[in-house]
Scaffold this motif. Structure first.
Motif, PDB file in Angstrom:
ATOM      1  N   TYR A  83      37.020  17.047 -50.389  1.00 55.99           N
ATOM      2  CA  TYR A  83      37.795  16.330 -49.395  1.00 55.99           C
ATOM      3  C   TYR A  83      36.585  16.231 -48.325  1.00 55.99           C
ATOM      4  O   TYR A  83      36.036  17.309 -47.996  1.00 55.99           O
ATOM      5  CB  TYR A  83      39.083  16.947 -48.946  1.00 55.99           C
ATOM      6  N   LYS A  84      36.621  15.189 -47.671  1.00 51.26           N
ATOM      7  CA  LYS A  84      35.635  14.992 -46.758  1.00 51.26           C
ATOM      8  C   LYS A  84      36.559  15.778 -45.408  1.00 51.26           C
ATOM      9  O   LYS A  84      37.756  15.659 -45.133  1.00 51.26           O
ATOM     10  CB  LYS A  84      35.497  13.545 -46.247  1.00 51.26           C
ATOM     11  N   ARG A  85      35.774  16.275 -44.254  1.00 50.03           N
ATOM     12  CA  ARG A  85      36.261  16.883 -43.255  1.00 50.03           C
ATOM     13  C   ARG A  85      36.806  15.531 -42.261  1.00 50.03           C
ATOM     14  O   ARG A  85      37.856  15.559 -42.022  1.00 50.03           O
ATOM     15  CB  ARG A  85      35.402  17.865 -42.485  1.00 50.03           C
ATOM     16  N   ILE A  86      35.962  14.692 -41.956  1.00 54.87           N
ATOM     17  CA  ILE A  86      36.201  13.625 -41.308  1.00 54.87           C
ATOM     18  C   ILE A  86      35.189  12.270 -42.087  1.00 54.87           C
ATOM     19  O   ILE A  86      34.312  12.764 -42.665  1.00 54.87           O
ATOM     20  CB  ILE A  86      35.716  13.738 -39.827  1.00 54.87           C
ATOM     21  N   VAL A  87      35.353  11.261 -41.720  1.00 51.58           N
ATOM     22  CA  VAL A  87      34.274   9.979 -42.182  1.00 51.58           C
ATOM     23  C   VAL A  87      33.343  10.071 -40.842  1.00 51.58           C
ATOM     24  O   VAL A  87      33.780   9.730 -39.839  1.00 51.58           O
ATOM     25  CB  VAL A  87      34.955   8.921 -42.142  1.00 51.58           C
ATOM     26  N   ALA A  88      32.120  10.006 -41.097  1.00 57.10           N
ATOM     27  CA  ALA A  88      31.226   9.949 -39.958  1.00 57.10           C
ATOM     28  C   ALA A  88      30.752   8.500 -40.007  1.00 57.10           C
ATOM     29  O   ALA A  88      30.734   7.761 -41.258  1.00 57.10           O
ATOM     30  CB  ALA A  88      29.847  10.792 -40.211  1.00 57.10           C
ATOM     31  N   THR A  89      30.455   7.942 -38.751  1.00 58.00           N
ATOM     32  CA  THR A  89      29.710   6.492 -39.111  1.00 58.00           C
ATOM     33  C   THR A  89      28.375   6.430 -38.346  1.00 58.00           C
ATOM     34  O   THR A  89      28.245   6.496 -37.222  1.00 58.00           O
ATOM     35  CB  THR A  89      30.645   5.714 -38.026  1.00 58.00           C
ATOM     36  N   CYS A  90      27.495   6.231 -39.189  1.00 64.93           N
ATOM     37  CA  CYS A  90      26.056   5.910 -38.755  1.00 64.93           C
ATOM     38  C   CYS A  90      25.997   4.612 -37.837  1.00 64.93           C
ATOM     39  O   CYS A  90      26.211   3.596 -38.644  1.00 64.93           O
ATOM     40  CB  CYS A  90      24.769   6.112 -39.654  1.00 64.93           C
ATOM     41  N   LYS A  91      25.485   4.428 -36.896  1.00 67.96           N
ATOM     42  CA  LYS A  91      25.576   3.319 -35.863  1.00 67.96           C
ATOM     43  C   LYS A  91      24.327   3.387 -35.102  1.00 67.96           C
ATOM     44  O   LYS A  91      23.724   4.254 -34.857  1.00 67.96           O
ATOM     45  CB  LYS A  91      26.654   3.190 -35.143  1.00 67.96           C
ATOM     46  N   HIS A  92      23.768   2.205 -34.437  1.00 69.57           N
ATOM     47  CA  HIS A  92      24.436   0.945 -34.990  1.00 69.57           C
ATOM     48  C   HIS A  92      23.302   0.144 -35.657  1.00 69.57           C
ATOM     49  O   HIS A  92      22.166  -0.048 -35.262  1.00 69.57           O
ATOM     50  CB  HIS A  92      24.453   0.013 -33.565  1.00 69.57           C
ATOM     51  N   PHE A  93      23.807  -0.423 -36.760  1.00 63.39           N
ATOM     52  CA  PHE A  93      22.786  -0.896 -38.049  1.00 63.39           C
ATOM     53  C   PHE A  93      22.814  -2.350 -37.608  1.00 63.39           C
ATOM     54  O   PHE A  93      23.762  -3.201 -37.765  1.00 63.39           O
ATOM     55  CB  PHE A  93      23.853  -0.363 -39.292  1.00 63.39           C
ATOM     56  N   ALA A  94      21.684  -2.761 -37.308  1.00 63.51           N
ATOM     57  CA  ALA A  94      20.161  -1.963 -37.102  1.00 63.51           C
ATOM     58  C   ALA A  94      19.615  -2.904 -35.875  1.00 63.51           C
ATOM     59  O   ALA A  94      19.747  -3.823 -35.385  1.00 63.51           O
ATOM     60  CB  ALA A  94      19.382  -2.183 -38.318  1.00 63.51           C
ATOM     61  N   ALA A  95      18.521  -1.915 -35.466  1.00 63.16           N
ATOM     62  CA  ALA A  95      17.560  -2.385 -34.312  1.00 63.16           C
ATOM     63  C   ALA A  95      18.304  -2.664 -33.235  1.00 63.16           C
ATOM     64  O   ALA A  95      18.097  -3.447 -32.420  1.00 63.16           O
ATOM     65  CB  ALA A  95      16.794  -3.743 -34.970  1.00 63.16           C
ATOM     66  N   TYR A  96      19.387  -1.862 -32.791  1.00 65.17           N
ATOM     67  CA  TYR A  96      20.129  -2.004 -31.620  1.00 65.17           C
ATOM     68  C   TYR A  96      19.672  -0.822 -30.576  1.00 65.17           C
ATOM     69  O   TYR A  96      19.744   0.247 -30.932  1.00 65.17           O
ATOM     70  CB  TYR A  96      21.548  -1.516 -31.899  1.00 65.17           C
ATOM     71  N   ASP A  97      18.993  -1.189 -29.457  1.00 67.24           N
ATOM     72  CA  ASP A  97      18.482  -0.315 -28.563  1.00 67.24           C
ATOM     73  C   ASP A  97      18.189  -0.910 -27.134  1.00 67.24           C
ATOM     74  O   ASP A  97      17.307  -0.874 -26.828  1.00 67.24           O
ATOM     75  CB  ASP A  97      17.436   0.428 -29.075  1.00 67.24           C
ATOM     76  N   LEU A  98      19.106  -1.824 -26.835  1.00 62.89           N
ATOM     77  CA  LEU A  98      19.046  -2.607 -25.796  1.00 62.89           C
ATOM     78  C   LEU A  98      20.394  -2.977 -25.171  1.00 62.89           C
ATOM     79  O   LEU A  98      21.222  -3.492 -25.944  1.00 62.89           O
ATOM     80  CB  LEU A  98      18.175  -4.103 -25.769  1.00 62.89           C
ATOM     81  N   GLU A  99      20.628  -2.628 -23.851  1.00 63.63           N
ATOM     82  CA  GLU A  99      22.088  -2.712 -23.420  1.00 63.63           C
ATOM     83  C   GLU A  99      22.311  -4.025 -22.295  1.00 63.63           C
ATOM     84  O   GLU A  99      22.941  -4.918 -22.817  1.00 63.63           O
ATOM     85  CB  GLU A  99      22.472  -1.542 -22.481  1.00 63.63           C
ATOM     86  N   SER A 100      21.387  -3.956 -21.569  1.00 62.45           N
ATOM     87  CA  SER A 100      21.282  -4.984 -20.447  1.00 62.45           C
ATOM     88  C   SER A 100      20.062  -5.017 -19.693  1.00 62.45           C
ATOM     89  O   SER A 100      19.840  -4.101 -18.966  1.00 62.45           O
ATOM     90  CB  SER A 100      22.567  -4.937 -19.339  1.00 62.45           C
ATOM     91  N   TRP A 101      19.192  -5.746 -20.096  1.00 66.39           N
ATOM     92  CA  TRP A 101      18.015  -5.890 -19.336  1.00 66.39           C
ATOM     93  C   TRP A 101      17.334  -7.094 -19.152  1.00 66.39           C
ATOM     94  O   TRP A 101      17.168  -7.924 -19.984  1.00 66.39           O
ATOM     95  CB  TRP A 101      16.730  -5.131 -20.223  1.00 66.39           C
ATOM     96  N   ASN A 102      17.340  -7.485 -17.659  1.00 64.42           N
ATOM     97  CA  ASN A 102      16.719  -8.709 -17.116  1.00 64.42           C
ATOM     98  C   ASN A 102      17.315  -9.936 -17.970  1.00 64.42           C
ATOM     99  O   ASN A 102      16.755 -10.777 -18.474  1.00 64.42           O
ATOM    100  CB  ASN A 102      15.099  -8.589 -17.565  1.00 64.42           C
ATOM    101  N   GLY A 103      18.572  -9.982 -18.147  1.00 59.24           N
ATOM    102  CA  GLY A 103      19.297 -11.000 -18.522  1.00 59.24           C
ATOM    103  C   GLY A 103      19.251 -10.984 -20.035  1.00 59.24           C
ATOM    104  O   GLY A 103      19.959 -12.026 -20.586  1.00 59.24           O
ATOM    105  N   ASN A 104      19.180 -10.137 -20.895  1.00 62.82           N
ATOM    106  CA  ASN A 104      19.182  -9.800 -22.088  1.00 62.82           C
ATOM    107  C   ASN A 104      20.552  -8.999 -22.310  1.00 62.82           C
ATOM    108  O   ASN A 104      20.365  -7.621 -21.838  1.00 62.82           O
ATOM    109  CB  ASN A 104      17.758  -9.388 -22.640  1.00 62.82           C
TER     110      ASN A 104
END
Lengths: 677, 677
Positions: free
Chosen positions: A80-101
């Motif tokens: 039995y799993k204790r919980i389901v973990a979720t690996c995120k964010h697939f993939a190449a996500y590392d920008l929120e809001s920068w200079n109009g992007n």
């Protein structure tokens, strides 16, 4: 926790998390599917969610996330799993809001070498080696395809190449990233095509409403088969089965109750996690500093009385929040407090008049300040990595009194602390990240020596002008004379960092020696004994390092092992982390042995196609950032491919039903990368 | 209020403000020194505080601020001032935080032509022509000198050239901009030198604590004379004298009481200010639309139930906040409401499932959305001028039902509304800015025709990719092939705007004719009759324009007069606003006459040295943006300088005591302008 470089700590904390999660689930307050961990590498110092991740190094992230999933899910193949973990964010996500992007429409352009070498390792560990229950596809597109609609990512790599095909493993979308496929990615002509593209690519669950709203239309239009929908449902229901959702009291976790929440053990662990991560960047010998009840301490800065601030970006309700001010008051000393100046966005000098008043009276100053979620957060990247003028002004004014002056740099990202490092009147500089509910106590205990600092920087501290040398949108790692990029991370940065990845001083000194002589290895011999399905996992050698505390203070010691040398494709990285382990509570004069398990994958490098290859050549294994010990060795023979990387499909500009918008919208194309000289 | 183009309205509103201010002062709740207006031109669409200003055109701002100060101070030379107004931020301040450039350390590089032509007119009007009580120097530096430490700005231009030398006129610093002189501007070596530089340059009052903290040290070091300090104090105490601070009940404003706050007149004026500014951008004939009690209206969007949102950046406590939803409910129709989607920073589709449900039932849709202070605010510039994908998705889904669909674009800055303008299923588009306490009612009344829209855009609505064509840090106005700048404002922009400055439709149509024939004027004749001290103020001609309402709906009409032609230095602007007036309540078939007073300054242009020069050449006066009438005329003879601009001092790299940091700090220099292709 990233700075602790202590995988056992990570498993312990994750076990508390999953225990408390089960208590909340049993109490009807929470589900069993958790959208953690954020395991994207912290590539650019501006990234607002970099604070959620363990750091910038892909090996470090992989080792960390393996330990984390162990604790969250309760082992790697539990009944039995204790919980389901979720690996995120697939993939190449590392920008929120920068200079109009914006993350919702950003198209990350990544070649196969960088993809496999840098962006993929933590996800490979999650999916291939840790049996994670879920993976979250991201907001951004990758090389023109929104990740939640990308069969190359979700089918070819994730499921086929990494064998992530247990029936209970499913992909969830980031919140409304299905909608984003339609707009602003403009990847499909219709909303029905957008939901179809995601479902067919293998996104089983939609955070949002686009599936509910538009799958019926898409089905009516015959865009997908019922079996495709069934597959997504089977995966999700199978996950419930593995969680024991249908098994009632047969599941041992059903006995976990509110008594298992906020236990003394959990509280001690919160303290330990904070204490182990605190990193000593500078010390003129002032630290450790005894604080006695007849002293007067001035504690100043926008973090001095931080409470919620200590929790960072995502947080639960803490049983208590012990601020640095609170902790200072517990020492029995007389404590003066001034908040000045008020953080990154607030330059007001309103209460600066208190500074000389308290400075005159105090015997020592503790300045606690830096970043917080007003400038680094989900949805918000930084535009500067410098301290503000107001912060530096107050620090310098206090330092001018010539009394003991300790600066604590706080926040998840790094700031260029060179004005503090170079100010001879600043006695010591510590980095404390987001230290959580007992953070103030851990910080004060580190000042007084009750805790000996042994954390290491998990990210490079770049000079302030780094942000003008490379736009956030540049996904490449290697330095590039054409674009002017000085390279990213300690592996590739060609400039001089203010403090390097792995930097961290102690209250004592250590020496190290490697129990292994220099020698040469034949690649064919190494391969002969390699029986693993995934050949990069075959053992190379366990390197035993004897570490001695040659000073007079008890301390932990993080053994970092870097590899360097001339092997594989040029350019060569400066060095790369291949192993680490934390030795605990080493008393003065004692020796401990760090056992560093190296695999063939530790030695291998990635070629331009993304293949993992064991190359002949010269290798050097170095212990610590300013090496305390080194072992040279040679590999001979022909290169051997340990892992053949699936190649991306050719751009399908005219052939795909869903590929209408081309590589992002016209607007996206027109928003320039920005920021390059 | 800027979109109303109604100077009398501005005076009326300002009179209410100063009346209520006196009531609060008499009640012991407020002082008499108000830090309004922000009168920097709204040069770049990203500027977060552009919402506080009347718009982008320097003539418009000058005319507006003259009317405003009239109301705030109670005339231009009253015995007792109602309050002291403060024109801010002097000068060239129009950037908050953009791509690593912060207002506290930004160095605005402006040549004399742009400075006099664009950045100075509103301040000249404040100081020279309106007798404003106070001017606030800004955070930024101008051509290397922090404005609060700049004797060229504060002494040569402001006091000497503009004759702003009444004893009660004083300069205040922006909050902590004195501290900023020291750091991050790094303009002086010491803190004592920073406060001295500001005091000696003519900054009389410090918002902040640097004067209190560091003037004593500076005085002790002999850096300034007591008479310099006296001068600052005399100015401030003289202002109190002119406010009647020492005259007790002899001051008539002492009778103003709480009964004069929130009067019916004030409430009507708040409504009128909102209604007059609402600007009709698109209408397929759906508007005005009767809303009857047997109809069902769906009101949707992140502004649909806006309350505090309607007040913008700085605000008082309103007696009520009538949201669009509230106003819709007052019509008696059945109203369905959904907030989706949640604004600029919030892409969540959580409640999108309600959209088809309410769309099926509704007879018409009103979408109210756009910008708010989560993306444009003090300290926060925008990085995008596009609607979000989520907003456009919902708008398009609603429009797809083929029912009447009205979009209200809200917020102070502009968004590229081309997807809405070009969507044939969107019936109408209105812009409503930040409409204040009765904004919802004004918006609904405009939909139903109770209010006929006659507002005009006070700023250019640029295409979304404009922000990638020019960095915020570029202070130049003219297009530039070297930098790639397409030019700024309607005067210089070489591209095609989505909606141009001055655009605004009506529910009727107007024709216009100019009561004046084409002819030629001799410059020497014009100068012969010019007896004003400031020659640009000499009258040229009052142009009377007969405007006829040739449609069937009562409406206001804003008469905008633009000048174009080939005269003065090249390049020539596209056109420039030289006069405007608002004609009220024109009934169908009626004619009114707009009297447009043109001065020699209206005709003059600015040369490269910043001189105001009357040039021979061809001129054309055009009424309205798509001209309804035109008058051509010619000026003959030699150019005459109406105003000789004081030239800036040569850079004093080695000669100034205070000029240590050079043109900004090294870090500032290294942060690139960013964002250019």
């Amino acid at each position: 926790m990233g700075a602790a470089f202590d995988d056992q700590l990570i498993t312990d904390v994750a076990t508390v998390v999953s225990t408390e999660a089960r208590a909340f689930n049993n109490g009807g307050r929470a589900g069993l599917d958790y959208w953690t961990p954020n395991i994207n590498p912290f590539k650019d110092p501006r990234w607002g969610r970099g604070q959620e991740t363990p750091g910038e190094d892909p090996f470090h992230l992989s080792s960390y996330v393996h330990a984390l999933i162990d604790g969250l899910q309760g082992g790697f193949d539990p009944k039995y799993k204790r919980i389901v973990a979720t690996c995120k964010h697939f993939a190449a996500y590392d920008l929120e809001s920068w200079n109009g992007n914006f993350r919702y429409q950003f198209d990350a352009r990544v070649d196969s070498q960088d993809l496999r070498e840098y962006y993929m390792p933590p996800f490979q560990t999650c999916a291939r080696d840790s049996n994670v229950g879920s993976v979250m596809c991201s907001y951004n597109s990758l090389n023109g395809v929104p990740t939640c609609a990308d069969p190359y990512l979700l089918q070819t790599i994730l499921r086929e190449h990494w064998g992530w095909t247990n029936e209970q493993q499913y992909v969830t979308s980031d919140c409304d990233s299905i909608q984003n496929i339609y707009t602003p990615h403009n990847y499909t002509r219709t909303r029905a095509e957008a939901v179809t593209a995601a479902l067919v690519a293998g996104t089983d669950l939609n955070c949002g409403t686009y599936y509910q709203q538009h799958l019926p239309t898409a089905y009516a239009q015959g865009l997908f088969n019922e079996s495709t929908l069934d597959q997504a449902l089977i995966r999700q229901y199978s996950a419930l089965v593995r969680l024991g959702y249908f098994d009632g009291s047969a599941v041992p976790y059903r006995n976990i109750s509110w008594a298992d929440v906020n236990t003394p053990h959990a509280q001690q662990l919160a303290y330990k996690a904070a204490a182990e991560g605190i990193t000593l960047l500078k010390n003129d010998g002032t630290l450790p500093m005894e604080i006695t009840s007849d002293m007067t301490i001035a504690i100043v800065g926008d973090w001095a009385n931080a409470t919620e601030q200590m929790q960072g970006n995502y947080l639960g309700i803490a049983p208590y929040l012990h601020s640095p001010l609170w902790a200072a008051e517990q020492t029995g000393a007389r404590v003066y407090y001034a908040r000045v100046p008020g953080g990154q966005g607030d330059p007001t000098t309103d209460d600066w008049l208190s500074v000389p008043l308290l400075a005159e009276k105090a015997d020592a100053f503790i300045y606690v300040g830096g970043l917080d979620n007003s400038v680094e957060a989900e949805g918000m990247d930084r535009v500067s990595i410098a301290w503000t003028g107001g912060q530096l002004d107050v620090i310098d004014q206090l330092a001018g009194y010539g009394k003991p002056m300790i600066v604590m740099q706080m926040g998840g990202g790094q700031l260029d602390s060179s004005p503090i490092a170079n100010n001879p009147n600043v006695s010591a500089l510590l980095w404390g990240g987001y230290p959580g509910q007992d953070g103030g106590v851990a910080l004060l205990d580190t000042i007084t020596g009750k805790n000996s600092p042994a954390g290491r920087l998990p990210t490079t501290q770049y000079p302030a002008n780094y942000v003008s040398q490379i736009p956030m949108t540049d996904m490449t790692l290697r330095p590039n004379s054409t674009t002017g990029s000085p390279g990213r991370t300690y592996q590739w940065y060609t400039g001089t960092p203010i403090y390097e990845f792995g930097h961290g001083l102690h209250y004592t000194n250590f020496s190290a020696s490697i129990q292994s002589s220099n020698r040469s290895y034949s690649i064919s011999d190494l391969m002969e004994g390699c029986m693993e399905k995934y050949k990069d996992k075959c053992a190379f050698q366990t390197v035993n390092v004897d570490v001695e505390n040659i000073g007079s203070t008890i301390s932990d010691y993080v053994t970092l092992a870097f590899l360097t040398g001339t092997h594989g494709p040029e350019p060569y990285p400066n060095k790369r982390l291949v192993a680490y382990t934390r030795l605990h509570n080493m008393t003065a004069g004692s020796t401990s042995t760090a056992n560093l398990g190296l695999t063939l994958g530790s030695l291998a490098r990635i070629d331009e196609q993304g293949n993992t290859v064991l190359y002949p050549g010269d290798y050097a294994l170095m212990v610590d950032t300013q090496p305390l010990a080194m072992k040279n060795f040679t590999l001979t023979g022909d290169p051997v491919t340990l892992d053949e990387w699936p190649q991306p499909p050719a751009p399908q500009l005219q052939t795909s039903d869903y590929f209408v918008g081309g590589y992002g919208s016209t607007y996206e194309e027109n928003v320039i990368a920005g920021g390059t000289t």
